[in-house]
Design an enzyme around this catalytic site. Sequence first.
Site, short mmCIF file in Angstrom:
data_model
loop_
_atom_site.label_atom_id
_atom_site.label_comp_id
_atom_site.label_asym_id
_atom_site.label_seq_id
_atom_site.Cartn_x
_atom_site.Cartn_y
_atom_site.Cartn_z
N GLU A 238 0.82 -1.23 0.00
CA GLU A 238 0.00 0.00 0.00
C GLU A 238 0.85 1.27 0.00
O GLU A 238 0.68 2.15 0.85
CB GLU A 238 -0.96 -0.03 1.20
CG GLU A 238 -1.88 -1.24 1.16
CD GLU A 238 -2.75 -1.38 2.40
OE1 GLU A 238 -2.68 -0.53 3.30
OE2 GLU A 238 -3.51 -2.36 2.47
N GLU B 179 -5.81 -10.54 -1.63
CA GLU B 179 -6.66 -10.36 -0.44
C GLU B 179 -8.13 -10.26 -0.83
O GLU B 179 -8.88 -9.46 -0.27
CB GLU B 179 -6.26 -9.06 0.30
CG GLU B 179 -4.81 -8.98 0.68
CD GLU B 179 -4.47 -7.75 1.52
OE1 GLU B 179 -5.39 -7.06 1.99
OE2 GLU B 179 -3.27 -7.50 1.72
O1 G3I Z 1 -4.46 -9.18 18.86
C1 G3I Z 1 -5.05 -8.01 19.38
C2 G3I Z 1 -5.78 -8.31 20.63
O2 G3I Z 1 -4.85 -8.74 21.60
C3 G3I Z 1 -6.53 -7.07 21.10
O3 G3I Z 1 -7.30 -7.38 22.19
C4 G3I Z 1 -7.44 -6.57 19.98
C5 G3I Z 1 -8.15 -5.28 20.36
O4 G3I Z 1 -8.76 -4.70 19.22
O5 G3I Z 1 -6.64 -6.28 18.86
C6 G3I Z 1 -5.99 -7.42 18.36
O6 G3I Z 1 -5.24 -7.08 17.26
C7 G3I Z 1 -5.95 -6.77 16.09
C8 G3I Z 1 -5.51 -7.72 14.99
O7 G3I Z 1 -6.12 -7.35 13.77
C9 G3I Z 1 -5.85 -9.17 15.30
O8 G3I Z 1 -7.21 -9.38 15.20
C10 G3I Z 1 -5.61 -5.35 15.70
O9 G3I Z 1 -6.17 -4.46 16.64
C11 G3I Z 1 -6.15 -5.04 14.35
O10 G3I Z 1 -5.65 -3.77 13.92
C12 G3I Z 1 -5.69 -6.08 13.35
O11 G3I Z 1 -6.27 -5.76 12.13
C13 G3I Z 1 -5.72 -6.37 10.99
C14 G3I Z 1 -5.16 -5.26 10.07
O12 G3I Z 1 -4.79 -5.80 8.83
C15 G3I Z 1 -3.93 -4.62 10.69
O13 G3I Z 1 -2.90 -5.56 10.88
C16 G3I Z 1 -6.82 -7.13 10.29
O14 G3I Z 1 -7.17 -8.26 11.10
C17 G3I Z 1 -6.34 -7.62 8.93
O15 G3I Z 1 -7.41 -8.22 8.23
C18 G3I Z 1 -5.84 -6.43 8.13
O16 G3I Z 1 -5.37 -6.88 6.88
C19 G3I Z 1 -5.11 -5.85 5.93
C20 G3I Z 1 -3.94 -6.30 5.08
O17 G3I Z 1 -2.83 -6.66 5.87
C21 G3I Z 1 -3.56 -5.20 4.08
N1 G3I Z 1 -4.70 -4.83 3.27
C22 G3I Z 1 -5.92 -4.46 3.99
C23 G3I Z 1 -6.30 -5.59 4.98
C24 G3I Z 1 -7.59 -5.24 5.69
O18 G3I Z 1 -7.43 -4.10 6.47
#
Ligand code: G3I
Length: 390
Positions: free
Chosen positions: A182, A299
Amino acid sequence: MTNNRVIKGRRAFLLGLGTLAGIGSVTIAGRLRNSNYLTQALDDEHRDFSITGNATLSQRAAAKGLIYGGCAGYRVLSSDSEYANLFAKECAILVPEVEFKWRNLHPKPNVFDFEKSDWLAEFAQSHGMLLRGTALVWHNALPKWFTREVNKQNAEQILIDHITKVAGRYAGRIHSWDVINEVIHLPHKRSDGLRKSPWLNLLGPDYIDIAFHAAAKADPQALLVHNENRLEDVPNVEKRRTAVLKLLERMKSKGTPIHALGLQGHLFRLGTETNFEPKKLQAFIRNVASLGLKILITEMDVTDETLPTDITVRDRVVAKAYEDYLSVVLNEPATICVITWGLSDRYTWLSKNRPRKDGTPVRPLPLDTNLRPKLAWNAVARAFDKTYKR
Ligand code: G3I
């Protein structure tokens, strides 16, 4: 022979009721952005989503020399064995959803935590699946210490150290790495279209080449990918595609070791815009391929955020989006891989990020929450079945 998974054409009166129910809820709620007109324009009650045979998605892809897989996380695969078993059957490649990102792997400046990423690498290996990593450089999911510790003097070394350590640990076991993710963001108004990310601010545009060289050194076997979002159904998509092409051309001319472009394939604008233009997508992919690069769909999912409540209509519109998009990208010899961002509606980032205003669960993926195939599954299967063998 028609398989019992075939979800047959709808009876007209049921569809009519369903459609009316969906439209009614939209109109009454008055909150959804789509209009009845657009939903009707997207929907085709006569569209055939039938499939033949019992093969899984990964088998259908493999029969054409393609790879199909999905993203999943440690929490899900280690706690839901029903899902994990099905995931391993349907998918030939696993993409850890968050576990290979900076925030997850690199919790302190000199501390790496490979527990969950190792578990997932082992899961992939023990199930005969390929493994894909995302991402070595991303403006998002950076650890909290990043802003405090990283400056213009140490940024290059910290970047190289991270890539060397992470890509080096999994060297030989990774099908492909998203080296950059991105990096194009036109609202930032740079002439090269680059996002003003922390990395750009610290190192200038060279951070991209530095990252690719470090990745190539750490894992000479992995396919090195520029993964990019919003190359699909967004306004100004042609401008974004032009910026991506310019960047790819720049990298190729400098000898930067890039091997592929990842199209994320999050299809968002159903029911609000119908600007999917197959010919333009085809032309873009051909331009990328002419640089000697492969294409991965990395994705894919289809949000139903703006679609009617009625599941029959929703599923059919979502399935149409999958098949229409995949038919175009799979018609190009450069395309080698299709990954959906999840496999089942049981686990999808869209539940949190693109929830439906009517409160009903989102349905963006091939399987429903009970792990039963939906029309979207058929659509992906059909796209693989219809394409030619590589
Ligand atoms: O693991 C923690 C947990 O301990 C905590 O309690 C909770 C509170 O919200 O957060 C958890 O972490 C989250 C993690 O996902 C695991 O579920 C993060 O907050 C959250 O930001 C994270 O989001 C991920 C995001 O990328 C950022 O890494 C999404 O699952 C994931 O689907 C998303 O994937 C992205 C691709 O990498 C790039 N393209 C877009 C795509 C969708 O946004």
